[in-house]
Write a protein that holds these residues in place. Structure first.
Motif, PDB file in Angstrom:
ATOM      1  N   ALA A 197       0.845  -1.189   0.000  1.00 53.52           N
ATOM      2  CA  ALA A 197       0.000   0.000   0.000  1.00 53.52           C
ATOM      3  C   ALA A 197       0.885   1.245   0.000  1.00 53.52           C
ATOM      4  O   ALA A 197       1.753   1.390   0.859  1.00 53.52           O
ATOM      5  N   VAL A 198       0.650   2.116  -0.970  1.00 54.85           N
ATOM      6  CA  VAL A 198       1.430   3.350  -1.098  1.00 54.85           C
ATOM      7  C   VAL A 198       0.475   4.525  -0.947  1.00 54.85           C
ATOM      8  O   VAL A 198      -0.465   4.673  -1.740  1.00 54.85           O
ATOM      9  N   ALA A 199       0.671   5.349   0.079  1.00 53.70           N
ATOM     10  CA  ALA A 199      -0.193   6.503   0.296  1.00 53.70           C
ATOM     11  C   ALA A 199      -0.176   7.404  -0.937  1.00 53.70           C
ATOM     12  O   ALA A 199       0.880   7.677  -1.498  1.00 53.70           O
ATOM     13  N   ALA A 200      -1.359   7.872  -1.349  1.00 47.19           N
ATOM     14  CA  ALA A 200      -1.452   8.670  -2.574  1.00 47.19           C
ATOM     15  C   ALA A 200      -2.503   9.770  -2.446  1.00 47.19           C
ATOM     16  O   ALA A 200      -3.410   9.877  -3.269  1.00 47.19           O
ATOM     17  N   PRO A 201      -2.408  10.618  -1.414  1.00 40.21           N
ATOM     18  CA  PRO A 201      -3.392  11.694  -1.281  1.00 40.21           C
ATOM     19  C   PRO A 201      -3.232  12.730  -2.379  1.00 40.21           C
ATOM     20  O   PRO A 201      -2.170  12.862  -2.988  1.00 40.21           O
ATOM     21  N   GLY A 202      -4.296  13.467  -2.614  1.00 39.73           N
ATOM     22  CA  GLY A 202      -4.303  14.497  -3.654  1.00 39.73           C
ATOM     23  C   GLY A 202      -5.671  14.550  -4.278  1.00 39.73           C
ATOM     24  O   GLY A 202      -6.461  15.463  -4.015  1.00 39.73           O
ATOM     25  N   HIS A 203      -5.969  13.556  -5.101  1.00 41.69           N
ATOM     26  CA  HIS A 203      -7.320  13.447  -5.662  1.00 41.69           C
ATOM     27  C   HIS A 203      -8.336  13.294  -4.537  1.00 41.69           C
ATOM     28  O   HIS A 203      -9.428  13.858  -4.593  1.00 41.69           O
ATOM     29  N   ASP A 238      -7.746  10.279   1.325  1.00 35.25           N
ATOM     30  CA  ASP A 238      -7.625   8.941   1.907  1.00 35.25           C
ATOM     31  C   ASP A 238      -7.034   7.904   0.965  1.00 35.25           C
ATOM     32  O   ASP A 238      -6.914   6.741   1.326  1.00 35.25           O
ATOM     33  N   MET A 239      -6.644   8.292  -0.236  1.00 37.56           N
ATOM     34  CA  MET A 239      -6.327   7.301  -1.269  1.00 37.56           C
ATOM     35  C   MET A 239      -4.987   6.599  -1.043  1.00 37.56           C
ATOM     36  O   MET A 239      -4.004   7.201  -0.637  1.00 37.56           O
ATOM     37  N   VAL A 240      -5.005   5.299  -1.322  1.00 33.46           N
ATOM     38  CA  VAL A 240      -3.777   4.516  -1.418  1.00 33.46           C
ATOM     39  C   VAL A 240      -3.749   3.835  -2.779  1.00 33.46           C
ATOM     40  O   VAL A 240      -4.796   3.525  -3.353  1.00 33.46           O
ATOM     41  N   THR A 241      -2.553   3.635  -3.296  1.00 36.25           N
ATOM     42  CA  THR A 241      -2.359   2.815  -4.483  1.00 36.25           C
ATOM     43  C   THR A 241      -1.717   1.510  -4.021  1.00 36.25           C
ATOM     44  O   THR A 241      -1.254   1.402  -2.888  1.00 36.25           O
ATOM     45  N   TYR A 242      -1.674   0.522  -4.916  1.00 36.96           N
ATOM     46  CA  TYR A 242      -1.080  -0.777  -4.560  1.00 36.96           C
ATOM     47  C   TYR A 242      -0.026  -1.149  -5.592  1.00 36.96           C
ATOM     48  O   TYR A 242      -0.305  -1.189  -6.795  1.00 36.96           O
ATOM     49  N   TYR A 243       1.186  -1.402  -5.095  1.00 43.13           N
ATOM     50  CA  TYR A 243       2.320  -1.729  -5.966  1.00 43.13           C
ATOM     51  C   TYR A 243       2.699  -3.190  -5.799  1.00 43.13           C
ATOM     52  O   TYR A 243       2.893  -3.675  -4.675  1.00 43.13           O
ATOM     53  N   CYS A 244       2.818  -3.894  -6.935  1.00 36.04           N
ATOM     54  CA  CYS A 244       3.210  -5.301  -6.948  1.00 36.04           C
ATOM     55  C   CYS A 244       4.624  -5.400  -7.519  1.00 36.04           C
ATOM     56  O   CYS A 244       4.805  -5.267  -8.741  1.00 36.04           O
ATOM     57  N   PRO A 245       5.640  -5.621  -6.680  1.00 37.90           N
ATOM     58  CA  PRO A 245       7.019  -5.651  -7.177  1.00 37.90           C
ATOM     59  C   PRO A 245       7.304  -6.823  -8.098  1.00 37.90           C
ATOM     60  O   PRO A 245       8.138  -6.711  -9.010  1.00 37.90           O
ATOM     61  N   THR A 293       2.494  13.167  -4.017  1.00 39.33           N
ATOM     62  CA  THR A 293       2.162  11.794  -4.395  1.00 39.33           C
ATOM     63  C   THR A 293       2.828  11.402  -5.700  1.00 39.33           C
ATOM     64  O   THR A 293       3.420  10.320  -5.816  1.00 39.33           O
ATOM     65  N   ILE A 294       2.753  12.262  -6.685  1.00 34.71           N
ATOM     66  CA  ILE A 294       3.355  11.940  -7.990  1.00 34.71           C
ATOM     67  C   ILE A 294       4.866  11.809  -7.856  1.00 34.71           C
ATOM     68  O   ILE A 294       5.481  10.904  -8.451  1.00 34.71           O
ATOM     69  N   ALA A 295       5.491  12.672  -7.063  1.00 33.01           N
ATOM     70  CA  ALA A 295       6.941  12.564  -6.849  1.00 33.01           C
ATOM     71  C   ALA A 295       7.281  11.235  -6.186  1.00 33.01           C
ATOM     72  O   ALA A 295       8.284  10.590  -6.528  1.00 33.01           O
ATOM     73  N   SER A 296       6.435  10.795  -5.262  1.00 37.47           N
ATOM     74  CA  SER A 296       6.668   9.516  -4.578  1.00 37.47           C
ATOM     75  C   SER A 296       6.498   8.339  -5.535  1.00 37.47           C
ATOM     76  O   SER A 296       7.327   7.414  -5.555  1.00 37.47           O
ATOM     77  N   LEU A 297       5.447   8.371  -6.338  1.00 37.00           N
ATOM     78  CA  LEU A 297       5.210   7.274  -7.281  1.00 37.00           C
ATOM     79  C   LEU A 297       6.294   7.204  -8.353  1.00 37.00           C
ATOM     80  O   LEU A 297       6.610   6.128  -8.861  1.00 37.00           O
ATOM     81  N   ALA A 298       6.878   8.344  -8.671  1.00 38.30           N
ATOM     82  CA  ALA A 298       7.922   8.381  -9.698  1.00 38.30           C
ATOM     83  C   ALA A 298       9.174   7.625  -9.256  1.00 38.30           C
ATOM     84  O   ALA A 298      10.015   7.269 -10.096  1.00 38.30           O
ATOM     85  N   ARG A 299       9.288   7.349  -7.975  1.00 36.68           N
ATOM     86  CA  ARG A 299      10.456   6.615  -7.476  1.00 36.68           C
ATOM     87  C   ARG A 299      10.265   5.097  -7.564  1.00 36.68           C
ATOM     88  O   ARG A 299      11.215   4.343  -7.315  1.00 36.68           O
ATOM     89  N   LEU A 300       9.077   4.644  -7.919  1.00 38.27           N
ATOM     90  CA  LEU A 300       8.821   3.216  -8.062  1.00 38.27           C
ATOM     91  C   LEU A 300       9.216   2.736  -9.457  1.00 38.27           C
ATOM     92  O   LEU A 300       9.184   3.502 -10.428  1.00 38.27           O
TER      93      LEU A 300
END
Length: 244
Positions: free
Chosen positions: A150-156, A159-166, A199-206
């Motif tokens: 679970a990756v926190a993704a507030p903005g939109h 409470d939003m989280v995204t889910y990353y599958c490595p 959030t976008i900066a955080s997701l860009a690191r995945l």
């Protein structure tokens, strides 16, 4: 509709695949051996259209054990109670999402405002659905041979989280980021452009190769490019491109 060996899209409305109710987000089925994980519930309007897609794709009902909610907006959470009643799924959500969905909170989820503006029909209501498990940002869940973090993704929404599958290099990005680097910029009390930027900066690191967004079309390769495009616009001080 089978997108990859592991991921099917079984729902999507007017802003997505057009294969279920117009009010639905994209609803995904992630196959982890004998465990099928549903990502987001759709609106709960015409749910049989979602269930028919399971049969068309040959996904056994007995394997459907978990429903992950990314956030509480009704197009993503409104069908949770129906999934729970129909399949006995374990409903998993972040604390804030669980609180709103469990209470059927139409103010906190912005449903009341969206309904008043005509986004939803006047008769539509959010069916309460208690969560069975609370997930925290950074927590990793295991399903068969796959994991989802679970990756926190507030903005939109706050409470939003995204889910990353490595294992698949896959991100179920909910309403955080979409094809072409577009975002979901809306005028609701739970929206924050400053949180969105972080959030976008955080997701860009995945390391994202496959991107499965809550609307629009999925990307089975090169998913990192659209996240990088959105991040670049923020870093350059340019307004984000929006899907709405």
């Amino acid at each position: 509709m089978k997108l990859t060996e592991r991921v099917h899209v079984i729902g999507g409305g007017g802003l997505g695949y057009g294969i279920s109710s117009d009010y639905d987000c994209n609803v995904y089925a992630l196959c982890a051996g004998e465990h099928t994980v549903i990502v987001d519930a759709g609106s709960g309007i015409e749910p049989e259209r979602l269930f028919a897609r399971l049969d068309e794709d040959g996904l056994p009902h007995d394997n459907i054990r978990t429903l992950l909610l990314t956030h509480a907006h009704a197009d993503h959470s409104g069908g949770a109670a129906i999934w729970k009643e129909r399949f006995g799924v374990e409903v998993v959500a972040a604390q804030a999402t669980a609180k709103m969905v469990g209470a059927g909170d139409e103010i906190g989820t912005s449903l009341a405002a969206a309904r008043a503006s005509g986004t939803y029909p006047p008769w539509y209501r959010l069916a309460p659905c208690p969560a069975d498990r609370i997930v925290s940002a950074g927590e990793t869940l295991r399903f068969g041979d796959l994991t989802l973090t679970a990756v926190a993704a507030p903005g939109h929404s706050f409470d939003m989280v995204t889910y990353y599958c490595p294992e698949l290099k896959a991100l179920f990005s909910a309403d955080a980021v979409f094809a072409e680097g577009r975002l979901a910029v809306i005028a609701t009390p739970d929206f924050s452009i400053d949180q969105y930027r972080g959030t976008i900066a955080s997701l860009a690191r995945l390391d994202v190769r496959q991107l499965f967004p809550g609307h629009g079309t999925a990307l089975t390769s090169g998913g990192w490019r659209v996240i990088e495009a959105a991040d670049r616009r923020f870093r350059l001080g340019e307004p984000p491109l929006s899907i709405v």
